[in-house]
Structure formats: C-alpha cells, structure tokens
Design a protein around this motif. Structure first.
Motif, mmCIF file in Angstrom:
data_model
loop_
_atom_site.group_PDB
_atom_site.id
_atom_site.type_symbol
_atom_site.label_atom_id
_atom_site.label_comp_id
_atom_site.label_asym_id
_atom_site.label_seq_id
_atom_site.Cartn_x
_atom_site.Cartn_y
_atom_site.Cartn_z
ATOM 1 N N UNK A 126 3.447 -12.660 -3.999
ATOM 2 C CA UNK A 126 2.297 -12.975 -4.846
ATOM 3 C C UNK A 126 2.211 -11.960 -6.007
ATOM 4 N N UNK A 127 3.249 -11.649 -6.563
ATOM 5 C CA UNK A 127 3.333 -10.520 -7.493
ATOM 6 C C UNK A 127 3.426 -11.200 -8.852
ATOM 7 N N UNK A 182 -7.066 -17.786 -4.275
ATOM 8 C CA UNK A 182 -7.057 -16.653 -3.070
ATOM 9 C C UNK A 182 -5.688 -16.743 -2.585
ATOM 10 N N UNK A 183 -5.068 -15.350 -2.389
ATOM 11 C CA UNK A 183 -3.991 -15.422 -1.838
ATOM 12 C C UNK A 183 -3.733 -14.451 -0.826
ATOM 13 N N UNK A 225 -1.438 -1.478 -1.378
ATOM 14 C CA UNK A 225 -2.636 -0.444 -1.472
ATOM 15 C C UNK A 225 -3.865 -1.032 -2.158
ATOM 16 N N UNK A 226 -4.001 -1.863 -3.109
ATOM 17 C CA UNK A 226 -5.474 -2.327 -3.801
ATOM 18 C C UNK A 226 -6.043 -3.074 -2.574
ATOM 19 N N UNK A 227 -5.475 -4.046 -1.864
ATOM 20 C CA UNK A 227 -6.177 -4.681 -0.925
ATOM 21 C C UNK A 227 -6.715 -3.981 0.353
ATOM 22 N N UNK A 228 -6.021 -2.907 0.565
ATOM 23 C CA UNK A 228 -6.527 -1.961 1.667
ATOM 24 C C UNK A 228 -6.895 -2.418 2.910
ATOM 25 N N UNK A 229 -6.074 -3.216 3.283
ATOM 26 C CA UNK A 229 -6.291 -3.972 4.616
ATOM 27 C C UNK A 229 -7.008 -5.304 4.467
ATOM 28 N N UNK A 230 -7.437 -5.707 3.231
ATOM 29 C CA UNK A 230 -8.087 -6.744 3.277
ATOM 30 C C UNK A 230 -7.190 -7.957 3.461
ATOM 31 N N UNK A 231 -7.636 -9.331 3.947
ATOM 32 C CA UNK A 231 -6.753 -10.333 4.134
ATOM 33 C C UNK A 231 -6.565 -11.363 3.183
ATOM 34 N N UNK A 232 -7.146 -11.076 2.045
ATOM 35 C CA UNK A 232 -7.004 -11.925 0.857
ATOM 36 C C UNK A 232 -7.342 -11.146 -0.501
ATOM 37 N N UNK A 233 -6.711 -11.728 -1.416
ATOM 38 C CA UNK A 233 -7.181 -11.177 -2.782
ATOM 39 C C UNK A 233 -7.266 -12.470 -3.654
ATOM 40 N N UNK A 272 -6.038 -9.488 -10.657
ATOM 41 C CA UNK A 272 -6.483 -9.655 -9.465
ATOM 42 C C UNK A 272 -7.616 -8.838 -8.983
ATOM 43 N N UNK A 273 -8.362 -9.366 -8.227
ATOM 44 C CA UNK A 273 -9.819 -8.554 -7.690
ATOM 45 C C UNK A 273 -9.836 -8.880 -6.239
ATOM 46 N N UNK A 274 -10.403 -7.889 -5.567
ATOM 47 C CA UNK A 274 -11.028 -8.225 -4.052
ATOM 48 C C UNK A 274 -11.920 -9.518 -3.994
ATOM 49 N N UNK A 275 -12.647 -9.640 -4.846
ATOM 50 C CA UNK A 275 -13.699 -10.605 -4.918
ATOM 51 C C UNK A 275 -13.815 -11.224 -6.461
#
Length: 146
Positions: free
Chosen positions: A87-88, A79-80, A100-108, A26-29
């Motif tokens: 999504x685990x 993208x999830x 916690x990892x997403x930190x408010x992002x709307x997708x991973x 899993x990555x932010x980008x």
C-alpha cells in the motif's frame, strides 16, 4: 461540494504534494462525508521552512511554518489494510513508515489528492476563524474564511 477541512501537515509532505509526487495523504481517520471536498493545508512549525512565490521579475519569500500554504480537493478516500508493503504507491511513505504510523491499527485512510493549489501568499489561521491548528484535521465553515 461537502464541508471543507483544515489539515495539519509537515512541510516535508507539503513540498512533495506541490511537486506532484504525493498522490495520497494517509490518515488514521478521514472525514466521513461525500466527495469531493476541499482540504486546506496548514504547515506545522516543524523546522525552518520557506518557499518562494511570485512572477519572473519579482519573487517573495514566505515563511511556511504556522501558515496555510495551499489546498487540494479530495476526490476519493480508500481504506487500506495490512500488509502495508502493498500500500505504499503514491504516498511517499515506506512500508515501515506505514506500520509505525498505524501503530497497530487495522486500517489507514488514503485521501486522493486532486487540483493541488499553492497559494501565492500564505494565509494565517485567523483567516479561517481559528486560533490554534488542528492536531490532524478539523471541519471548518466556508463563511469563516477571509
């Protein structure tokens, strides 16, 4: 195959990949390129960690931290979006970890792991034409790999 990347990874996640327990990274980008592509895995200097490799009659212990210890082929990226509790699967992460990892992002981005390979002997960053590791990941050129 598309351009390869070098990805920094905590040794904890590397061990789970090697054990076949982690199906998605899993990555932010994620890289924006065609699949499949090769992902080289740089194990970060996070704690002391070693692994043993070799044949039945001769084993060698190698320091993982700060080396490229393996690779996999990314065969797809999905993208999830939240809620992360749905999504685990295959990530070895909890919903709380994902929030916690997403930190408010709307997708991973979920990178599907295929053909994982543990190197018999780790490689150095210099073998990839680099002096410092990427923060998350970076594109590399095949011709720079020794």
């Amino acid at each position: 195959m598309s351009r390869p990347i070098l990805m920094s990874l905590n040794p904890q996640w590397f061990h789970l990949m090697a054990a076949g327990m982690k199906a998605f990274e899993v990555r932010k980008r994620a890289p924006m390129q065609k699949h499949p592509y090769k992902v080289y895995l740089y194990c970060t200097k996070h704690g002391e960690d070693t692994y043993r490799a070799g044949v039945l009659w001769k084993f060698e212990s190698y320091k993982m931290n700060g080396t490229v210890c393996g690779e996999f082929t990314c065969v797809s990226t999905t993208d999830r979006t939240p809620p992360w509790s749905q999504n685990t699967f295959g990530t070895c992460l909890t919903a709380r970890d994902l929030y916690d990892y997403a930190g408010g992002a709307n997708k991973l981005s979920y990178m599907e792991i295929s053909d994982f390979q543990l190197y018999e002997k780790p490689k150095r960053l210099e073998d990839f034409g680099l002096k410092i590791p990427p923060v998350s990941w970076q594109y590399i050129d095949e011709e720079d790999i020794k």
